[in-house]
Design a protein around this motif. Structure first.
Motif, short mmCIF file in Angstrom:
data_model
loop_
_atom_site.label_atom_id
_atom_site.label_comp_id
_atom_site.label_asym_id
_atom_site.label_seq_id
_atom_site.Cartn_x
_atom_site.Cartn_y
_atom_site.Cartn_z
N GLY A 81 -3.34 10.10 1.55
CA GLY A 81 -4.35 10.43 0.89
C GLY A 81 -4.79 11.98 0.79
O GLY A 81 -4.88 12.40 -0.19
N GLN A 130 -10.47 11.41 -8.00
CA GLN A 130 -9.68 10.87 -6.79
C GLN A 130 -9.92 11.69 -5.40
O GLN A 130 -9.68 11.26 -4.26
CB GLN A 130 -8.30 10.81 -7.28
N GLU A 170 -14.05 8.56 1.65
CA GLU A 170 -13.42 7.55 2.44
C GLU A 170 -12.92 8.01 3.72
O GLU A 170 -12.84 7.13 4.57
CB GLU A 170 -12.42 6.62 1.57
N ASN A 171 -12.12 8.83 3.74
CA ASN A 171 -11.68 9.53 4.93
C ASN A 171 -12.88 9.76 5.96
O ASN A 171 -12.64 9.51 7.18
CB ASN A 171 -10.97 10.88 4.62
N SER A 208 -4.44 14.47 -2.37
CA SER A 208 -5.65 15.35 -2.55
C SER A 208 -5.40 16.75 -2.55
O SER A 208 -5.73 17.59 -3.55
CB SER A 208 -6.81 14.96 -1.49
N ASP A 263 0.90 4.20 -2.88
CA ASP A 263 0.60 5.40 -2.79
C ASP A 263 1.93 6.53 -3.02
O ASP A 263 1.53 7.45 -3.55
CB ASP A 263 0.16 5.69 -1.29
N ASN A 296 -11.20 10.01 -2.20
CA ASN A 296 -10.42 10.17 -0.75
C ASN A 296 -10.98 10.80 0.36
O ASN A 296 -11.20 10.50 1.47
CB ASN A 296 -9.20 10.86 -1.04
N ASN A 328 -3.76 2.67 6.74
CA ASN A 328 -3.56 3.67 5.90
C ASN A 328 -2.26 4.48 5.91
O ASN A 328 -1.40 4.11 6.78
CB ASN A 328 -4.44 4.72 6.35
N ARG A 353 0.99 -1.41 0.00
CA ARG A 353 0.02 -0.01 -0.05
C ARG A 353 1.08 1.27 0.19
O ARG A 353 0.58 2.36 -0.64
CB ARG A 353 -0.87 -0.10 1.15
#
Length: 584
Positions: free
Chosen positions: A541, A470, A477-478, A545, A401, A474, A537, A397
């Protein structure tokens, strides 16, 4: 004593002035830009002066004026000669045949015939008159009889007591001054090439002069000739007449070089003006070069120092006070250099963060791998195996990222922006988020669009739809990770102003700690809710963003939502602001 091979070559004498110029003006005189400025400014002046010299009608006007003057002078002299310089025989011619035919008491009246009217020119009587009329001028006068034979030449007329003088031919190898050489060059370039060459009449034969032969027919004429040295001679021929009978021809000629001296003086005056104008041009060119070349040289030197990668930041010279292109260039270079240094600092910081974030799971993974062979029970082995899988997924992950964040700028720079309808984009993303429920909290997601004007193009922005999507994904989902297990709610609002499109994502979670509102956008920063396992995480993210929003000319900010009555924190709100598209 100097060693062999170390002796310096002697400097040439012509290099000393250039050395002095270098010391006075520095390198500005020899820069490429300075040479071009000097060349074009001086070339323009040279073309102007050459055009003046070529198109100048002063020479032609002077020749025409001299021809008219000589013709008038010739008419006066020819009239004086014809009135006082013919031979008087004091005799009467009688035809004997007519005398025999007379009868007694008849007489005969002598009638002059044509021969009686043909009075020849007496040189002895003409010479004093010609000398008195020609002496005040520099004009050469010659008289030819009716057969074009030379009778008199003013060069050989001398009064009593005058010294006889003859002009010697010029020395062939006589050195010319620079002004004479320049005058000859200009004459060769600008003088018509069809002028006949002047030659002295051999034996006093005037038949070689066309104007003399024309004057013998009673028609005056003029002709311009050039000597072997390129000097002009203007000649006019005037018939000497008595009772309309042509007794001879008066030929008046200017001295060789008389007209050329006047023209040369005129051209020297033009060249003096040209010299002054050239000097002023050089000084102004050097001044212009100092205001252009010197700042450019300083900017170039600073850019070279930046390229060489000094340890400390190089300061680009500031010419922003100049309201011209160099000032704009200075501002652009300063901003570019600052952006470059900021990018270098960001890369160094990013590399340090990546190293730190990768080192943690690698350390855990290494410990688990080293401990696994020492585990005795199956339960311990199973637990270590789960740790290994967890760390591997965490590394995967993180690497994904990190790769996404590192290629984001290049991807946005290479791809072209297109109009994106934020209303349709948010509607599709909300529908997708509602449908994905496996393994996630049940959350109520709502979308509110504020479009009172009903303008369908009000929510158009220029950008990349995948990257803008995106950001929203983000944020959703956050927010999903922070809302409560029951009664979780996410509200998305879309509105617009005159030139901005604003999207907000609001949740009813615990909100953000006041001291962490700015830190949550830092790379690898994580502040997860209670109950969520560690390592789920990467902490990139929100940073990605904001990076996408700024690449689109927008902004992404976070704040807490407060209750209107109690002022208690009831959730968090993220606001995405983007510039409106061209069609808005």
């Amino acid at each position: 004593m100097e060693k062999a091979g170390t002796r310096r070559a002697p400097r040439r004498f012509w290099s000393r002035p250039f050395t002095l110029i270098r010391r006075v003006f520095g390198h500005a005189v020899f820069s490429s830009l300075t040479r071009r400025i000097l060349f074009f400014n001086i070339a323009a002046t040279v073309v102007l002066v050459a055009g003046i010299l070529y198109l100048n009608q002063f020479r032609e006007g002077l020749i025409d004026a001299r021809v008219e003057s000589l013709l008038t002078q010739g008419e006066i002299i020819a009239g004086a000669i014809s009135a006082s310089a013919s031979v008087d025989t004091n005799s009467i011619t009688i035809d004997p045949q007519k005398l025999l035919e007379l009868q007694a008491g008849q007489s005969i009246t002598p009638v002059p015939n044509d021969e009686d009217l043909d009075f020849p020119i007496d040189p002895e009587r003409v010479a004093p008159v010609l000398r008195r009329l020609i002496s005040p001028t520099r004009t050469r006068a010659r008289i030819f009889d009716a057969d074009a034979n030379l009778l008199l030449d003013s060069r050989h007329l001398y009064s009593r007591g005058q010294v006889l003088r003859f002009d010697l031919p010029p020395v062939e190898n006589e050195a010319q001054t620079w002004s004479e050489w320049f005058a000859g060059l200009i004459n060769r370039l600008l003088q018509p090439g069809n002028l006949p060459v002047y030659k002295e009449a051999p034996g006093g034969d005037g038949s070689i002069y066309p104007e003399v032969m024309n004057a013998l027919t009673g028609v005056r004429g003029a002709l311009v000739r050039v000597t072997d040295r390129g000097e002009l001679i203007v000649s006019v021929a005037v018939p000497v007449q008595r009772f309309r009978a042509v007794l001879g021809v008066l030929l008046l000629s200017t001295q060789a070089g008389d007209i050329d001296k006047i023209v040369h003086a005129e051209r020297l005056a033009i060249m003096r003006v040209f010299g002054v104008a050239t000097l002023v041009n050089i000084l102004l060119s050097l001044l212009l070069s100092s205001t252009i070349a010197n700042p450019l040289r300083r900017l170039a030197a600073a850019a070279i120092r930046v390229r060489r990668g000094a340890k400390q930041r190089e300061e680009i010279p500031d010419f922003s006070y100049r309201q011209d292109e160099i000032g704009n260039l200075s501002i652009a270079l300063r901003e570019m250099t600052n952006a470059l240094y900021d990018r270098i600092d960001a890369i160094e910081s990013f590399a340090a963060d990546v190293s730190h974030e990768l080192k943690n799971p690698l350390t855990s993974l290494r410990s688990a791998v080293e401990t696994l062979p020492l585990a005795k029970s199956e339960e311990s082995k199973q637990r270590l195996t789960e740790i290994i899988f967890h760390d591997v997924r965490r590394l995967d992950r993180l690497i994904s990222d990190i790769s996404d964040a590192s290629r984001l700028d290049a991807e946005l720079a290479r791809s072209d922006s297109t109009p994106v309808d934020m209303e349709n984009l948010l509607g599709n993303l909300v529908d997708i988020s509602r449908q994905i429920r496996s393994g996630r909290k049940p959350v109520e997601i709502s979308l509110a669009v504020d479009n009172k004007a009903g303008n369908r193009s009000a929510f158009l922005v220029n950008g990349h739809d995948l990257r803008l999507g995106q950001i929203i994904t983000n944020l959703i989902e956050n927010a999903r990770s922070f809302v409560p297990e029951k009664g979780g709610r996410i509200t998305i609002r879309l509105s617009h102003t005159r030139d901005r499109v604003i999207a907000t994502v609001e949740d009813n979670g615990p909100g953000i700690q006041a001291e962490d509102i700015d830190r949550i956008f830092e790379r690898f920063y994580t502040d997860r809710p209670d109950g969520e396992s560690f390592g789920q995480n990467s902490g990139l993210g929100l940073s990605i963003s904001r990076q996408i929003a700024e690449a689109h000319g927008g902004s992404l900010k976070a704040e807490n939502v407060h209750d209107a009555k109690t002022d208690a924190v009831t959730g968090a709100r993220f606001t995405l602001s983007l510039p409106g598209g061209e069609d808005q």
